[in-house]
Design a protein around this motif. Structure first.
Motif, mmCIF file in Angstrom:
data_model
loop_
_atom_site.group_PDB
_atom_site.id
_atom_site.type_symbol
_atom_site.label_atom_id
_atom_site.label_comp_id
_atom_site.label_asym_id
_atom_site.label_seq_id
_atom_site.Cartn_x
_atom_site.Cartn_y
_atom_site.Cartn_z
ATOM 1 N N LYS A 280 31.220 86.506 88.277
ATOM 2 C CA LYS A 280 31.388 86.992 89.646
ATOM 3 C C LYS A 280 30.732 88.382 89.780
ATOM 4 N N VAL A 281 29.954 88.543 90.851
ATOM 5 C CA VAL A 281 29.227 89.805 91.050
ATOM 6 C C VAL A 281 29.600 90.403 92.413
ATOM 7 N N PHE A 282 29.833 91.701 92.423
ATOM 8 C CA PHE A 282 30.192 92.392 93.661
ATOM 9 C C PHE A 282 29.268 93.591 93.826
ATOM 10 N N SER A 283 28.710 93.731 95.020
ATOM 11 C CA SER A 283 27.970 94.966 95.307
ATOM 12 C C SER A 283 28.435 95.489 96.663
ATOM 13 N N THR A 284 28.020 96.695 96.986
ATOM 14 C CA THR A 284 28.499 97.334 98.207
ATOM 15 C C THR A 284 27.352 97.986 98.957
ATOM 16 N N CYS A 285 27.304 97.739 100.260
ATOM 17 C CA CYS A 285 26.352 98.468 101.100
ATOM 18 C C CYS A 285 27.157 99.546 101.812
ATOM 19 N N LEU A 286 26.800 100.774 101.577
ATOM 20 C CA LEU A 286 27.524 101.882 102.187
ATOM 21 C C LEU A 286 26.500 102.867 102.731
ATOM 22 N N ALA A 287 26.347 102.906 104.016
ATOM 23 C CA ALA A 287 25.393 103.845 104.623
ATOM 24 C C ALA A 287 25.707 103.923 106.099
ATOM 25 N N GLY A 288 25.531 105.101 106.654
ATOM 26 C CA GLY A 288 25.944 105.360 108.030
ATOM 27 C C GLY A 288 27.264 106.116 107.939
ATOM 28 N N SER A 289 27.300 107.298 108.543
ATOM 29 C CA SER A 289 28.461 108.169 108.330
ATOM 30 C C SER A 289 28.881 108.914 109.584
ATOM 31 N N ILE A 290 30.179 109.216 109.644
ATOM 32 C CA ILE A 290 30.718 110.078 110.696
ATOM 33 C C ILE A 290 31.960 110.764 110.136
ATOM 34 N N LYS A 291 32.309 111.920 110.719
ATOM 35 C CA LYS A 291 33.468 112.651 110.192
ATOM 36 C C LYS A 291 34.779 111.931 110.523
ATOM 37 N N ARG A 292 35.883 112.329 109.922
ATOM 38 C CA ARG A 292 37.210 111.838 110.264
ATOM 39 C C ARG A 292 37.714 112.610 111.471
ATOM 40 N N GLY A 293 38.525 111.972 112.281
ATOM 41 C CA GLY A 293 39.103 112.675 113.420
ATOM 42 C C GLY A 293 40.354 113.434 113.010
ATOM 43 N N THR A 336 27.932 87.537 102.530
ATOM 44 C CA THR A 336 28.094 88.862 103.091
ATOM 45 C C THR A 336 28.493 88.729 104.566
ATOM 46 N N PRO A 337 29.445 89.509 105.035
ATOM 47 C CA PRO A 337 29.827 89.409 106.444
ATOM 48 C C PRO A 337 28.674 89.790 107.370
ATOM 49 N N ASP A 338 28.737 89.343 108.620
ATOM 50 C CA ASP A 338 27.640 89.617 109.560
ATOM 51 C C ASP A 338 27.607 91.063 110.014
ATOM 52 N N LYS A 339 28.793 91.644 110.088
ATOM 53 C CA LYS A 339 28.872 92.998 110.661
ATOM 54 C C LYS A 339 29.553 93.949 109.690
ATOM 55 N N PRO A 340 29.139 95.208 109.716
ATOM 56 C CA PRO A 340 29.837 96.158 108.832
ATOM 57 C C PRO A 340 31.247 96.479 109.324
ATOM 58 N N LYS A 341 32.082 96.899 108.364
ATOM 59 C CA LYS A 341 33.416 97.416 108.687
ATOM 60 C C LYS A 341 33.371 98.923 108.428
ATOM 61 N N LEU A 342 34.507 99.561 108.625
ATOM 62 C CA LEU A 342 34.570 100.993 108.304
ATOM 63 C C LEU A 342 35.192 101.185 106.937
ATOM 64 N N MET A 343 34.659 102.096 106.165
ATOM 65 C CA MET A 343 35.349 102.557 104.955
ATOM 66 C C MET A 343 35.680 104.025 105.196
ATOM 67 N N LYS A 344 36.969 104.337 105.108
ATOM 68 C CA LYS A 344 37.381 105.723 105.379
ATOM 69 C C LYS A 344 37.854 106.376 104.089
ATOM 70 N N LYS A 346 39.089 110.464 102.649
ATOM 71 C CA LYS A 346 39.780 111.609 103.250
ATOM 72 C C LYS A 346 38.900 112.411 104.217
ATOM 73 N N ASN A 347 37.608 112.539 103.869
ATOM 74 C CA ASN A 347 36.748 113.418 104.648
ATOM 75 C C ASN A 347 35.743 112.727 105.560
ATOM 76 N N ILE A 348 35.506 111.442 105.327
ATOM 77 C CA ILE A 348 34.360 110.815 106.005
ATOM 78 C C ILE A 348 34.628 109.329 106.263
ATOM 79 N N GLN A 349 33.919 108.775 107.257
ATOM 80 C CA GLN A 349 33.961 107.328 107.487
ATOM 81 C C GLN A 349 32.538 106.803 107.319
ATOM 82 N N HIS A 350 32.436 105.635 106.698
ATOM 83 C CA HIS A 350 31.118 105.036 106.488
ATOM 84 C C HIS A 350 31.096 103.615 107.028
ATOM 85 N N LEU A 351 29.900 103.129 107.296
ATOM 86 C CA LEU A 351 29.721 101.702 107.545
ATOM 87 C C LEU A 351 29.671 101.021 106.182
ATOM 88 N N TYR A 352 30.372 99.914 106.090
ATOM 89 C CA TYR A 352 30.563 99.262 104.793
ATOM 90 C C TYR A 352 30.402 97.750 104.907
#
Ligand SMILES: C=C(O[C@@H]1C=C(C(=O)O)C=C[C@H]1O)C(=O)O
Ligand SMILES: [Mg+2]
Length: 467
Positions: A280-293, A336-344, A346-352
């Motif tokens: 079983k293989v797992f990879s992660t796409c993590l790019a696109g960022s915004i601060k936490r509110g 792979t899902p069609d759309k990214p989710k958020l990964m949050k 403590k300091n940042i949120q990313h598209l995941y």
């Protein structure tokens, strides 16, 4: 000499000595025992006297924590081609052909190799990274593995043809849990004031402008540009306290520390490069960022903004396409899902976006690391053109920043993260690194703010920002 070593270990050593003498090659003997629950940082701290400069700390958000002490075996290379991945793999395969275990085996115990790769072996090294090879891995002498329920102690020894039975027995006896001399649990140090120097800020901002021109001229689609800040403390930085803070404040990230002599490369990365568990293989796409509110509402709003922002979606999409293709070339049933989710964090949120599949025969973990590194989340797209742009435009030397860091076992299971949100500590000096994915619509000042956010986990761990 009276030893308490259990019978099976002695038998394994005897057998290993026979095999080593017959084949004239070293044999790895690994003894695993379940021990009472132990704090991994306490174990890391135990290593300070005997194994300073040879310690590794790794904790995955949903897996286990492993702490390795001592370089029982080192595999490293200064090879500047992609061959460095195969060199490490071949040497490890050669050595682990002969592994004798005793004790209960579970993933993350027994002989594990810890280490990492530099980001770009071609770019000439700076003084800062001079002592880091293009790839360096080590088999620890002793290692603590904490799963959710249990703790294990692994003791390794490389048994050579000329070794003596008594000395080998003594090695395993001296590292039995009851013979390890743990000191009291220590307090964390409060850090003093430091002087901060931002390196090449203007050059970095200009590099973004140039990168955008080249993107508009269709030379590349995306390039990641990083910058460096230096912190100078009055006193030596305590790596124990840094890891402790990262562990407490970044529980959803991989916490890593790699000691290389007097330098420690430490970070809390939210980004998995690749994990392999059997097939079983797992990879992660993590790019696109915004601060936490600050408030829950603001945080949600920012998250929504990120999920619908064209510039960030493009940054992300380029990564998904590349990783999906790279895994399809060596795995089956890639999903792979069609759309990214958020990964949050403590300091940042990313598209995941997670990418998963099953490794085809003959595709090893390190071959996947080679295929993936650098993903467009850290390099750019197309890969080689983007690496060239980084060499040309980026006013710093990445060293191991943004490279693959992690572990692998004798059965090709393992996991590598991308060494971001990281810093290199040497005495009272710290270098921190942060980068951003540049696309056509990037605004230099906003990318600068994004790097400020990405520096926060390490800044907090060093006492520069209140947690
Ligand atoms: C390059 C870094 O982070 C990468 C860049 C991101 C971005 O530009 O949005 C997001 C996550 C990481 O893949 C870093 O933290 O230094
Ligand atoms: Mg970005």
């Amino acid at each position: 000499m009276i030893t308490t070593i259990d019978h099976s270990v002695k038998e394994h050593i005897q057998k290993a000595l026979e095999v080593a003498r017959r084949s004239n090659e070293a044999v790895i003997v690994s003894h695993i025992s379940e021990v009472d629950a132990m704090d991994p940082l306490h174990f890391f701290n135990y290593g300070e006297n005997l194994f300073l400069g040879e310690r590794f700390y790794w904790s995955g958000p949903s897996t286990f924590t492993v702490v390795g002490l001592g370089n029982e075996l080192v595999i490293e290379t200064s090879d500047q081609t992609t061959n460095r991945f195969r060199l490490i793999e071949n040497e490890w395969k050669r050595l682990n052909k002969q592994v004798l275990h005793s004790g209960s085996v579970s993933v993350g115990t027994g002989p594990l190799l810890f280490g990492g790769f530099s980001f770009d072996p071609i770019k000439s090294k700076s003084q800062l990274w001079n002592d880091f090879s293009e790839a360096k891995f080590f088999l620890p002498t002793i290692m603590l593995t904490n799963t959710k329920e249990r703790s294990y102690l692994t003791v390794n020894k490389l048994i050579h043809p000329f070794d003596q039975l008594e000395d080998c027995i003594e090695h395993f006896t001296s590292y039995e849990i009851n013979n390890l001399n743990f000191s009291h649990i220590r307090d964390c140090e409060k850090f003093n004031e430091f002087k901060l120097t931002e390196l090449h800020k203007e050059e970095w901002l200009n590099a973004i402008v140039k990168a955008k021109e080249q993107i508009h001229a269709k030379q590349i689609d995306k390039v990641v540009l990083a910058r460096e800040v230096h912190l100078l403390f009055n006193e030596k930085v305590d790596t124990y306290s840094v890891i402790d803070s990262l562990q407490k404040n970044q529980p959803t990230s991989y916490i890593f520390a790699f000691e290389n002599g007097i330098q420690s490369f430490i970070g809390a990365t939210p980004e998995r490069l690749v994990k392999k568990e059997n097939h079983k293989v797992f990879s992660t796409c993590l790019a696109g960022s915004i601060k936490r509110g600050i408030s829950v509402e603001e945080d949600k709003l920012l998250g929504h903004q990120l999920l619908t922002d064209d510039k960030n979606l493009l940054e992300h999409d380029i990564v998904v396409k590349m990783i999906k293709k790279a895994l399809e070339d060596c795995c089956y049933d890639v999903v792979t899902p069609d759309k990214p989710k958020l990964m949050k964090t403590k300091n940042i949120q990313h598209l995941y976006t997670p990418v998963e599949g099953f490794a085809r025969e003959d595709h090893s973990l390190l071959s996947m690391v080679e295929r993936l590194h650098p993903t467009p989340a850290l390099g750019g797209y197309p890969k080689h053109a983007a690496i060239e742009k980084i060499r040309e435009l980026e006013p710093m030397h990445r060293g191991w920043y943004a490279g693959p860091i992690g572990w692998l076992d004798a059965y090709d299971n393992g996991e590598f993260g991308v060494a971001i949100r990281s810093g290199l500590i040497e005495g009272n000096k710290v270098a921190l690194f942060a980068g951003c994915g540049i696309v056509g619509e990037s605004v230099p000042e906003l990318e600068y703010v994004e790097t400020q956010i990405k520096l926060k986990p390490m800044m907090t761990a060093l006492g520069g920002i209140k947690a």
